[in-house]
Design an enzyme around this catalytic site. Structure first.
Site, PDB file in Angstrom:
ATOM      1  N   GLU A 161      -7.040   8.947   5.977  1.00  0.00           N
ATOM      2  CA  GLU A 161      -7.282   9.635   7.153  1.00  0.00           C
ATOM      3  C   GLU A 161      -7.670  11.029   7.126  1.00  0.00           C
ATOM      4  O   GLU A 161      -7.316  11.822   7.372  1.00  0.00           O
ATOM      5  CB  GLU A 161      -5.862   9.685   8.049  1.00  0.00           C
ATOM      6  CG  GLU A 161      -5.438   8.279   8.461  1.00  0.00           C
ATOM      7  CD  GLU A 161      -4.362   8.278   9.660  1.00  0.00           C
ATOM      8  OE1 GLU A 161      -3.827   9.354   9.878  1.00  0.00           O
ATOM      9  OE2 GLU A 161      -4.199   6.969  10.174  1.00  0.00           O
ATOM     10  N   ARG A 210       0.884  -1.062  -0.204  1.00  0.00           N
ATOM     11  CA  ARG A 210      -0.105  -0.052  -0.417  1.00  0.00           C
ATOM     12  C   ARG A 210       1.019   1.169  -0.143  1.00  0.00           C
ATOM     13  O   ARG A 210       1.667   1.363   0.772  1.00  0.00           O
ATOM     14  CB  ARG A 210      -0.971   0.179   1.373  1.00  0.00           C
ATOM     15  CG  ARG A 210      -1.903   1.321   1.634  1.00  0.00           C
ATOM     16  CD  ARG A 210      -2.749   1.254   2.709  1.00  0.00           C
ATOM     17  NE  ARG A 210      -3.425   2.362   2.882  1.00  0.00           N
ATOM     18  CZ  ARG A 210      -2.953   3.452   3.590  1.00  0.00           C
ATOM     19  NH1 ARG A 210      -1.919   3.333   4.523  1.00  0.00           N
ATOM     20  NH2 ARG A 210      -3.480   4.432   3.739  1.00  0.00           N
ATOM     21  N   TYR A 264      -3.698   2.549  15.976  1.00  0.00           N
ATOM     22  CA  TYR A 264      -2.418   2.374  16.599  1.00  0.00           C
ATOM     23  C   TYR A 264      -2.507   2.362  18.155  1.00  0.00           C
ATOM     24  O   TYR A 264      -1.687   1.675  18.892  1.00  0.00           O
ATOM     25  CB  TYR A 264      -1.633   3.481  16.446  1.00  0.00           C
ATOM     26  CG  TYR A 264      -1.074   3.621  15.081  1.00  0.00           C
ATOM     27  CD1 TYR A 264       0.302   3.293  14.697  1.00  0.00           C
ATOM     28  CD2 TYR A 264      -1.987   4.162  13.931  1.00  0.00           C
ATOM     29  CE1 TYR A 264       0.619   3.224  13.221  1.00  0.00           C
ATOM     30  CE2 TYR A 264      -1.256   4.162  12.640  1.00  0.00           C
ATOM     31  CZ  TYR A 264       0.047   3.906  12.385  1.00  0.00           C
ATOM     32  OH  TYR A 264       0.332   3.990  11.099  1.00  0.00           O
ATOM     33  N   ASN A 266      -6.923   2.362   9.909  1.00  0.00           N
ATOM     34  CA  ASN A 266      -5.658   2.581  10.606  1.00  0.00           C
ATOM     35  C   ASN A 266      -5.646   2.743  11.925  1.00  0.00           C
ATOM     36  O   ASN A 266      -6.547   3.655  12.305  1.00  0.00           O
ATOM     37  CB  ASN A 266      -5.038   3.949  10.006  1.00  0.00           C
ATOM     38  CG  ASN A 266      -4.818   3.913   8.586  1.00  0.00           C
ATOM     39  OD1 ASN A 266      -5.189   2.913   7.911  1.00  0.00           O
ATOM     40  ND2 ASN A 266      -4.599   5.122   7.808  1.00  0.00           N
ATOM     41  N   HIS A 302      -2.744  11.335  -0.191  1.00  0.00           N
ATOM     42  CA  HIS A 302      -1.897  10.921   1.472  1.00  0.00           C
ATOM     43  C   HIS A 302      -1.641  12.412   2.039  1.00  0.00           C
ATOM     44  O   HIS A 302      -0.215  12.358   1.996  1.00  0.00           O
ATOM     45  CB  HIS A 302      -1.160   9.848   1.412  1.00  0.00           C
ATOM     46  CG  HIS A 302      -0.838   9.601   2.709  1.00  0.00           C
ATOM     47  ND1 HIS A 302      -0.975   7.917   3.169  1.00  0.00           N
ATOM     48  CD2 HIS A 302      -0.400   9.700   3.877  1.00  0.00           C
ATOM     49  CE1 HIS A 302      -0.718   7.695   4.442  1.00  0.00           C
ATOM     50  NE2 HIS A 302      -0.154   8.854   4.956  1.00  0.00           N
ATOM     51  N   GLU A 342      -3.137   0.264   8.441  1.00  0.00           N
ATOM     52  CA  GLU A 342      -1.877   0.879   8.946  1.00  0.00           C
ATOM     53  C   GLU A 342      -2.055   0.507  10.796  1.00  0.00           C
ATOM     54  O   GLU A 342      -3.049   0.148  11.105  1.00  0.00           O
ATOM     55  CB  GLU A 342      -1.745   2.120   9.362  1.00  0.00           C
ATOM     56  CG  GLU A 342      -1.509   2.854   7.886  1.00  0.00           C
ATOM     57  CD  GLU A 342      -1.093   4.314   8.015  1.00  0.00           C
ATOM     58  OE1 GLU A 342      -0.744   4.912   9.303  1.00  0.00           O
ATOM     59  OE2 GLU A 342      -1.348   5.121   6.910  1.00  0.00           O
TER      60      GLU A 342
HETATM   61  C1  NOJ Z   1      -0.944   7.719  10.130  1.00  0.00           C
HETATM   62  C2  NOJ Z   1      -0.694   8.319   8.848  1.00  0.00           C
HETATM   63  O1  NOJ Z   1      -1.425   7.796   7.605  1.00  0.00           O
HETATM   64  C3  NOJ Z   1       0.730   8.058   8.526  1.00  0.00           C
HETATM   65  O2  NOJ Z   1       1.271   8.865   7.298  1.00  0.00           O
HETATM   66  C4  NOJ Z   1       1.861   8.187   9.569  1.00  0.00           C
HETATM   67  O3  NOJ Z   1       3.082   8.124   9.349  1.00  0.00           O
HETATM   68  C5  NOJ Z   1       1.276   7.273  10.490  1.00  0.00           C
HETATM   69  N1  NOJ Z   1      -0.057   7.081  10.801  1.00  0.00           N
HETATM   70  C6  NOJ Z   1       2.105   7.298  11.873  1.00  0.00           C
HETATM   71  O4  NOJ Z   1       1.783   8.332  12.605  1.00  0.00           O
END
Ligand code: NOJ
Length: 475
Positions: free
Chosen positions: A170, A81, A302, A300, A125, A377
């Site tokens: 995002e 991706r 985290y 995405n 992006h 992500e």
């Molecule tokens: C979200 C983003 O899409 C990506 O560009 C970024 O580096 C990562 N998360 C980590 O923050």
């Protein structure tokens, strides 16, 4: 860190991959006809990015394409991706096409396909051509038309080789950080601008999806939304309601219009601006967005978030939670983000709790059982370095990934239609306003020389891909 009790096998057709984005890795910012984007302008503005870092060279991927493709093959990646740089192919955003830019992506896509790796490009992006910004950028509806023109160009050029496309990455981050609090390009702090951009981005998704569906015969369209499960830190009615509002701000305000619904009506500062007649949402807009429903949804993720209602903050502090009113996530909103002072965190300051991934997948899947999901992500930011033997050892990243991939497997066992996992990130790269300090890659990049060194997580992830499992043997 949680561990699954038994090995979790993933379905045979589950797609394993890695993610990157153009401005974060390509470099060659002024080469071969590329025009500037808002991130070139922003990163060159003193005080905006840590250490004054820019994406001028980044990982120099533009010149090291073959080496990077070989590394992807060595990893065993099934999916890559990446994102197209809009201003590399349309230097002023619309009109004149830069053939050299298109040729770069020809080489990338063909290089992936010859290695048996499926390309999943993202159209946007965050790197809006600067020329469009000067005409009003995402605050102007004419940028939506320019995005459709760009999508048509890319669909026509690559549609014979690419079927899965992501429109936007995002939207919450680009809108909220870019226009509400000014931490990202173009650096504005204006709620009305943010509400306008929020809406125009959804219109752009729809216009881009329509353009791709018209130009690519087997087009399959997704959008990547950043999500966190949001828990009330205290079990009070006020904090439970605050967690709901925070979730609506982060997720529902995008996902609802994208799936045929309306904007939430409980978001202070925003909801009134989205009311029909308030000048942002025109008649027919929500129907136009709903008409281009995504075929799948990329998430995405985290870390989860914990919030309290403002009136619960002092109680939360007595119970060991740390947080301040008016932190970036909460400006103008009736909730406050808090964390446990002692919680383990990455160098981004993000808490490490894999259950948040399972919970958000289950939640979204229950809300939208017909939408296939991808994790587009997920990854760990560290302060990695090469040791004296020249190795980059990152056991903390492996631990993070093991926990999160296991959580994804548990979500599948819970019944979630999860189709793939794309790790962020393939290479260390330019982490936006944080510059090059946080390293997310499973490949270490020595920025002065460009030298790539696969980290121990690279070998570990290769084992996961090969065995389609975590919790087995070395995995
Ligand atoms: C979200 C983003 O899409 C990506 O560009 C970024 O580096 C990562 N998360 C980590 O923050």
């Amino acid at each position: 860190m949680e561990q699954p009790p038994t090995p979790l096998p993933f379905p045979a057709d589950f797609a394993w991959g890695v993610s990157t984005a153009a401005y974060q890795i390509e470099g060659a910012a002024a080469e071969d006809g590329r025009g500037p984007s808002i991130w070139d302008t922003f990163s060159h503005t003193p005080g905006r990015v840590r250490h004054g870092d820019t994406g001028d060279v980044a990982t120099d991927h533009y010149h090291r394409l073959d080496e990077d493709l070989d590394l992807l093959a060595d990893l065993g990646a099934q999916v890559y991706r990446f994102s197209f740089s809009w201003s590399r192919v349309l230097p002023t955003g619309r009109g004149d096409v830069n053939e050299k830019g298109l040729e770069f992506y020809d080489r990338l896509i063909d290089g992936l396909l010859t290695r048996g790796i499926r390309p999943i490009p993202t159209l946007y992006h965050w790197d809006l051509p600067q020329a469009l910004e000067e005409e009003g950028g995402w605050e102007s509806r004419s940028t939506v038309d320019a995005f459709a023109e760009y999508a048509t160009l890319m669909g026509a050029r690559y549609g014979d080789r690419v079927s899965m496309w992501t429109t936007i990455n995002e939207p919450w981050v680009l809108t909220y950080l870019g226009y509400a609090i000014g931490a990202h390009a173009p650096g504005k702090s204006d709620t009305t601008a943010a509400a306008r951009v929020h809406h125009n981005i959804l219109l752009a998704h729809a216009a881009g999806a329509a353009a791709l569906r018209a130009t690519v015969t087997d087009a399959s369209i997704g959008i990547a939304l950043n999500m966190s499960e949001i828990y009330p830190a205290l079990d009070t009615p006020a904090s439970t309601e605050a967690a709901g509002i925070a979730f609506d701000q982060l997720v529902t305000s995008y996902l609802s219009p994208l799936t045929g619904g309306a904007y939430p009506t409980n978001l202070m500062g925003y909801s009134a601006l989205w009311a029909e007649g308030a000048g942002i949402v025109a008649p027919g807009d929500l129907a136009a967005i709903a008409a281009e429903r995504p075929d799948w949804l990329s998430i995405n993720e985290y870390h989860p978030r914990y919030v309290v209602a403002p009136e619960d903050l002092s109680t939360a502090r007595l119970e060991g939670w740390v947080g301040e009113p008016g932190t970036p996530f909460t400006i103008g909103q009736p909730f406050i983000d808090v964390t446990r002072g002692s919680a383990p965190k990455t160098v981004m300051g993000w808490i490490i709790e894999p259950h948040g991934l399972r919970d958000i997948l289950v939640r979204i899947s229950r809300q939208h059982p017909d939408l296939p999901l991808y994790i587009s992500e997920n990854g760990y930011a560290g302060a990695d370095f090469l040791d004296q033997s020249g190795a980059a050892k990152d056991p903390e990243r492996i631990e993070y990934l093991r926990g999160h991939i296991a959580a994804a497997g548990q979500a599948i066992a819970d019944g979630v239609d999860l189709r793939g996992y794309f790790l962020w990130s393939f290479l260390d790269n330019f982490e936006w306003a944080e510059g090059y300090l946080p390293r997310f890659g499973i490949v270490y990049v020595d920025y002065p020389t460009g030298l790539r060194t696969p980290k121990s997580s690279f070998d570990w992830y290769r084992g996961v891909i090969a065995s389609k499992a975590v919790g087995r043997g070395d995995n």
